[in-house]
Write an enzyme that holds these catalytic residues in place. Structure first.
Site, short mmCIF file in Angstrom:
data_model
loop_
_atom_site.label_atom_id
_atom_site.label_comp_id
_atom_site.label_asym_id
_atom_site.label_seq_id
_atom_site.Cartn_x
_atom_site.Cartn_y
_atom_site.Cartn_z
N ARG A 166 -11.51 3.75 22.63
CA ARG A 166 -10.45 4.27 23.48
C ARG A 166 -10.87 5.51 24.24
O ARG A 166 -10.07 6.08 24.98
CB ARG A 166 -9.29 4.67 22.58
CG ARG A 166 -8.12 3.73 22.61
CD ARG A 166 -7.15 4.29 21.58
NE ARG A 166 -5.82 3.99 21.93
CZ ARG A 166 -5.16 2.94 21.40
NH1 ARG A 166 -5.73 2.12 20.58
NH2 ARG A 166 -3.93 2.76 21.75
N ARG B 156 2.05 8.08 25.55
CA ARG B 156 0.96 7.13 25.26
C ARG B 156 0.37 6.60 26.57
O ARG B 156 -0.84 6.42 26.68
CB ARG B 156 1.48 5.98 24.40
CG ARG B 156 1.67 6.39 22.95
CD ARG B 156 2.56 5.44 22.21
NE ARG B 156 2.01 4.10 22.11
CZ ARG B 156 2.73 3.02 21.87
NH1 ARG B 156 4.04 3.11 21.73
NH2 ARG B 156 2.15 1.85 21.78
N LYS C 101 -2.46 -6.65 23.65
CA LYS C 101 -3.72 -6.77 22.92
C LYS C 101 -3.50 -7.41 21.56
O LYS C 101 -4.18 -8.36 21.19
CB LYS C 101 -4.37 -5.39 22.73
CG LYS C 101 -4.69 -4.65 24.02
CD LYS C 101 -5.31 -3.27 23.77
CE LYS C 101 -4.43 -2.29 23.02
NZ LYS C 101 -3.24 -1.82 23.76
N ARG D 16 8.69 0.28 15.89
CA ARG D 16 7.63 1.25 15.58
C ARG D 16 8.09 2.64 15.98
O ARG D 16 8.69 2.82 17.03
CB ARG D 16 6.37 0.87 16.38
CG ARG D 16 5.27 0.32 15.51
CD ARG D 16 4.16 -0.28 16.31
NE ARG D 16 3.42 0.65 17.16
CZ ARG D 16 2.34 0.32 17.84
NH1 ARG D 16 1.86 -0.93 17.77
NH2 ARG D 16 1.72 1.19 18.60
N ARG E 132 9.98 -4.13 21.72
CA ARG E 132 9.12 -4.66 20.66
C ARG E 132 9.74 -4.43 19.28
O ARG E 132 10.31 -3.38 18.99
CB ARG E 132 7.75 -3.98 20.69
CG ARG E 132 6.92 -4.36 19.46
CD ARG E 132 5.48 -4.06 19.60
NE ARG E 132 5.24 -2.65 19.84
CZ ARG E 132 4.06 -2.17 20.18
NH1 ARG E 132 3.04 -2.98 20.36
NH2 ARG E 132 3.92 -0.88 20.38
P1 AP5 Z 1 1.59 -6.07 21.87
O1 AP5 Z 1 0.77 -7.30 21.74
O2 AP5 Z 1 2.19 -5.49 20.64
O3 AP5 Z 1 0.81 -4.99 22.74
P2 AP5 Z 1 -0.43 -4.08 22.41
O4 AP5 Z 1 -1.32 -4.08 23.59
O5 AP5 Z 1 -1.03 -4.44 21.08
O6 AP5 Z 1 0.32 -2.68 22.35
P3 AP5 Z 1 0.23 -1.51 21.30
O7 AP5 Z 1 1.47 -0.67 21.51
O8 AP5 Z 1 -0.06 -1.99 19.93
O9 AP5 Z 1 -0.98 -0.74 21.86
P4 AP5 Z 1 -1.39 0.69 21.61
O10 AP5 Z 1 -2.73 0.64 22.18
O11 AP5 Z 1 -0.49 1.74 22.13
O12 AP5 Z 1 -1.19 0.87 20.02
P5 AP5 Z 1 -2.20 0.87 18.80
O13 AP5 Z 1 -1.49 0.30 17.65
O14 AP5 Z 1 -3.50 0.31 19.19
O15 AP5 Z 1 2.78 -6.40 22.91
C1 AP5 Z 1 3.77 -5.43 23.23
C2 AP5 Z 1 5.16 -6.10 23.33
O16 AP5 Z 1 5.19 -6.98 24.46
C3 AP5 Z 1 5.51 -6.98 22.12
O17 AP5 Z 1 6.89 -6.83 21.88
C4 AP5 Z 1 5.17 -8.41 22.58
O18 AP5 Z 1 5.98 -9.38 21.95
C5 AP5 Z 1 5.46 -8.33 24.09
N1 AP5 Z 1 4.53 -9.17 24.88
C6 AP5 Z 1 3.20 -9.34 24.69
N2 AP5 Z 1 2.68 -10.13 25.65
C7 AP5 Z 1 3.71 -10.45 26.48
C8 AP5 Z 1 3.80 -11.24 27.67
N3 AP5 Z 1 2.76 -11.85 28.21
N4 AP5 Z 1 5.00 -11.33 28.26
C9 AP5 Z 1 6.09 -10.71 27.72
N5 AP5 Z 1 6.06 -9.96 26.62
C10 AP5 Z 1 4.89 -9.83 26.00
O19 AP5 Z 1 -2.39 2.42 18.57
C11 AP5 Z 1 -1.33 3.25 18.13
C12 AP5 Z 1 -1.78 4.69 18.08
O20 AP5 Z 1 -2.85 4.83 17.12
C13 AP5 Z 1 -2.37 5.26 19.37
O21 AP5 Z 1 -1.35 5.74 20.21
C14 AP5 Z 1 -3.29 6.35 18.84
O22 AP5 Z 1 -2.56 7.51 18.52
C15 AP5 Z 1 -3.83 5.75 17.56
N6 AP5 Z 1 -5.11 5.03 17.78
C16 AP5 Z 1 -5.32 3.70 17.69
N7 AP5 Z 1 -6.61 3.40 17.97
C17 AP5 Z 1 -7.22 4.58 18.26
C18 AP5 Z 1 -8.54 4.94 18.65
N8 AP5 Z 1 -9.49 4.02 18.82
N9 AP5 Z 1 -8.81 6.24 18.85
C19 AP5 Z 1 -7.86 7.20 18.69
N10 AP5 Z 1 -6.60 6.92 18.34
C20 AP5 Z 1 -6.27 5.63 18.12
MG MG Z 2 -1.21 -3.49 19.21
#
Ligand code: AP5
Ligand code: MG
Ligand code: ZN
Length: 215
Positions: free
Chosen positions: A88, A171, A13, A160, A127
């Site tokens: 979410r 997660r 994402k 991270r 990552r």
């Molecule tokens: P990346 O682009 O970083 O993936 P992502 O989908 O953004 O993954 P996140 O881990 O950021 O998602 P998340 O939803 O767990 O975390 P968030 O920060 O939102 O890609 C991942 C890796 O793969 C990278 O190394 C990249 O280089 C590689 N990659 C990407 N595309 C690729 C491809 N096509 N091929 C190969 N490699 C590839 O949330 C964190 C925490 O915050 C949550 O766990 C929760 O506790 C809290 N939180 C956030 N939002 C909310 C909400 N709305 N409500 C409640 N809690 C929340």
């Molecule tokens: Mg992200």
């Protein structure tokens, strides 16, 4: 373009949002990034959010929804926005519908980036993120030009805290229980489009643009 990005942890994402924000010239709003910057600055919000994030749990809805509401009311969102990681839960989605109606806005698309769980674990464990600007890399799939240095700002890359294996598994469990039902929610609204995540980032971008009907 008013867009929501859905997808499991590690689906890409953040990576795709960084590409789309340049292409469309609209802000990228990641609730995860907002929480991480608050944790780094040790704010009250950061202290609360940290308790949940480090366990792989969601931060409670009542905390999260107000952050998004305030952000969407800012001037730069008038031209559009990309929401990454929000909503979410079903109550968050209902809240988003309500605030968008108040702002006289409509979502154009909800894009689900689908990637199988085994692949997600590999992506998250490899990552690395820039400690200054937050840009994501991957040690194998998307390495920086210089080892451990951000291409954009020259700062060091770190892992991270929530990318440790045990937290990653929690997660994923949280995602399947609480977030995956949103696919059905937005299908019923006729807003859902899907991109299958590919092995290469640029191939995923092609799938994403195709799903959004953009060239
Ligand atoms: P990346 O682009 O970083 O993936 P992502 O989908 O953004 O993954 P996140 O881990 O950021 O998602 P998340 O939803 O767990 O975390 P968030 O920060 O939102 O890609 C991942 C890796 O793969 C990278 O190394 C990249 O280089 C590689 N990659 C990407 N595309 C690729 C491809 N096509 N091929 C190969 N490699 C590839 O949330 C964190 C925490 O915050 C949550 O766990 C929760 O506790 C809290 N939180 C956030 N939002 C909310 C909400 N709305 N409500 C409640 N809690 C929340
Ligand atoms: Mg992200
Ligand atoms: Zn950087």
């Amino acid at each position: 373009m008013r867009l929501v990005l859905l997808g499991a942890p590690g689906a890409g994402k953040g990576t795709q949002a960084d590409i789309l924000k340049e292409k469309f010239g609209i802000p990228h709003i990641s609730t995860g990034d907002i929480f991480r910057s608050n944790i780094k600055n040790n704010t009250e919000l950061g202290k609360k959010a940290k308790e949940y994030i480090e366990k792989g749990l969601l931060v409670p809805d009542e905390i999260t929804v107000n952050i998004v509401k305030n952000r969407l009311e800012e001037e730069d969102c008038k031209r559009g926005f990309i929401l990454d990681g929000f909503p979410r839960t079903i109550p968050q989605a209902e809240f988003l519908d309500k605030i968008l109606a108040e702002l006289n806005m409509n979502l154009d698309y909800v894009l689900n980036i689908h990637v199988p769980d085994e692949e997600l674990v590999k992506r998250l464990s490899g990552r690395r993120v820039c400690q200054k600007c937050g840009k994501s890399y991957h040690v194998i799939y998307n390495p920086p030009s210089l080892e451990n240095i951000c291409d954009d700002c020259g700062s060091n890359l770190i892992q991270r805290d929530d990318d440790k294996e045990e937290t990653v598994l929690n997660r994923l469990k949280t995602y399947h229980q609480q977030t995956e039902p949103l696919i059905e929610y937005y299908k019923n609204q006729g807003k859902l489009v899907t991109a299958i995540g590919q092995e290469k980032i640029e191939d995923t971008t092609k799938e994403v643009l195709k799903a959004l009907g953009v060239n």
